[in-house]
Design a protein around this motif. Structure first.
Motif, short mmCIF file in Angstrom:
data_model
loop_
_atom_site.label_atom_id
_atom_site.label_comp_id
_atom_site.label_asym_id
_atom_site.label_seq_id
_atom_site.Cartn_x
_atom_site.Cartn_y
_atom_site.Cartn_z
N ALA A 173 0.83 -1.21 0.00
CA ALA A 173 0.00 0.00 0.00
C ALA A 173 0.86 1.26 0.00
O ALA A 173 0.49 2.26 -0.62
N THR A 174 2.00 1.24 0.68
CA THR A 174 2.88 2.41 0.72
C THR A 174 3.40 2.74 -0.67
O THR A 174 3.46 3.91 -1.06
N LEU A 175 3.76 1.73 -1.44
CA LEU A 175 4.24 1.95 -2.80
C LEU A 175 3.19 2.69 -3.63
O LEU A 175 3.49 3.67 -4.32
N HIS A 176 1.96 2.26 -3.54
CA HIS A 176 0.87 2.91 -4.28
C HIS A 176 0.63 4.32 -3.78
O HIS A 176 0.40 5.24 -4.57
N GLN A 177 0.71 4.52 -2.47
CA GLN A 177 0.49 5.86 -1.90
C GLN A 177 1.59 6.83 -2.32
O GLN A 177 1.32 7.97 -2.67
N TYR A 189 7.39 -0.80 10.68
CA TYR A 189 7.86 0.55 10.97
C TYR A 189 7.09 1.10 12.17
O TYR A 189 6.11 0.47 12.61
N PRO A 190 7.51 2.24 12.75
CA PRO A 190 6.79 2.76 13.92
C PRO A 190 5.28 2.92 13.69
O PRO A 190 4.50 2.75 14.61
N LEU A 191 4.91 3.22 12.47
CA LEU A 191 3.49 3.32 12.13
C LEU A 191 3.25 2.48 10.88
O LEU A 191 3.60 2.87 9.77
N GLY A 192 2.75 1.29 11.05
CA GLY A 192 2.43 0.42 9.93
C GLY A 192 3.61 -0.41 9.44
O GLY A 192 4.65 -0.49 10.08
N GLU A 193 3.42 -1.02 8.29
CA GLU A 193 4.46 -1.87 7.70
C GLU A 193 4.48 -1.67 6.20
O GLU A 193 3.52 -1.20 5.59
N LEU A 243 3.94 8.78 6.34
CA LEU A 243 3.15 7.56 6.46
C LEU A 243 3.61 6.65 7.59
O LEU A 243 2.80 6.03 8.28
N HIS A 244 4.94 6.54 7.80
CA HIS A 244 5.49 5.54 8.73
C HIS A 244 6.29 6.11 9.90
O HIS A 244 6.81 5.35 10.70
N ARG A 245 6.42 7.44 9.96
CA ARG A 245 7.14 8.14 11.04
C ARG A 245 8.61 7.77 11.13
O ARG A 245 9.23 7.90 12.19
N THR A 246 9.19 7.34 10.03
CA THR A 246 10.63 7.07 9.94
C THR A 246 11.00 6.94 8.48
O THR A 246 10.14 6.97 7.61
#
Length: 149
Positions: free
Chosen positions: A7-11, A58-62, A137-140
């Motif tokens: 999902a991160t890649l798409h975002q 990651y700190p927020l999500g994966e 998105l992931h705080r790092t």
């Protein structure tokens, strides 16, 4: 864009690339087992995804994203990804021991996707925008982008 379940890649493709007039990530290939003849020598950005079923927490999500980079030299994306791939395939050396992106790909396999710059400028700026969007998105930063620490 080749479908990938991250999902991160798409975002990132939507929020950073497409929002700034860049094409979405494309051209997915296996970093260890493929070297596509059509990999462009134009400037652009690229992303390395970790292989395997397990994503990175990651700190927020994966996410499967290990590294975000840019290709700005005369050989562009092809040249820069080729340098990384060479180090990954040769394994650790004194000069590159512990490069996080290389270590992740050596341990789990991985994939690469890229987006080409719509003009001759902007790869460094787009790399910064992608890393910032990832941080939001992931705080790092991605585990392989140690220069942001």
């Amino acid at each position: 864009m080749i479908k990938h379940p991250d999902a991160t890649l798409h975002q990132l493709s939507k929020d950073a690339l497409e929002a700034n007039g860049w094409p979405p990530f494309t051209g997915m290939f296996d970093l260890l087992n493929e070297w596509p003849a059509e990999l462009p020598t134009r400037r652009g950005v690229y992303v390395f995804l970790s292989g395997g079923e397990e994503k990175i927490t990651y700190p927020l999500g994966e996410s499967s994203i290990v590294y975000l980079g840019k290709g700005e030299s005369e050989r562009g994306v092809r040249g820069r990804v080729g340098q990384h791939r060479g180090h990954i395939k040769r394994g650790p050396s004194r000069k590159y021991v512990g490069h996080p992106a290389h270590e992740w790909i050596m341990a789990r396999g991985g994939f690469c996707l890229y987006s080409l710059a719509p003009d001759v400028f902007g790869a460094a700026g787009m790399e910064r925008k992608l890393r910032e969007a990832f941080r939001l998105l992931h705080r790092t930063r991605p585990v392989g982008n140690g220069i942001d620490a």
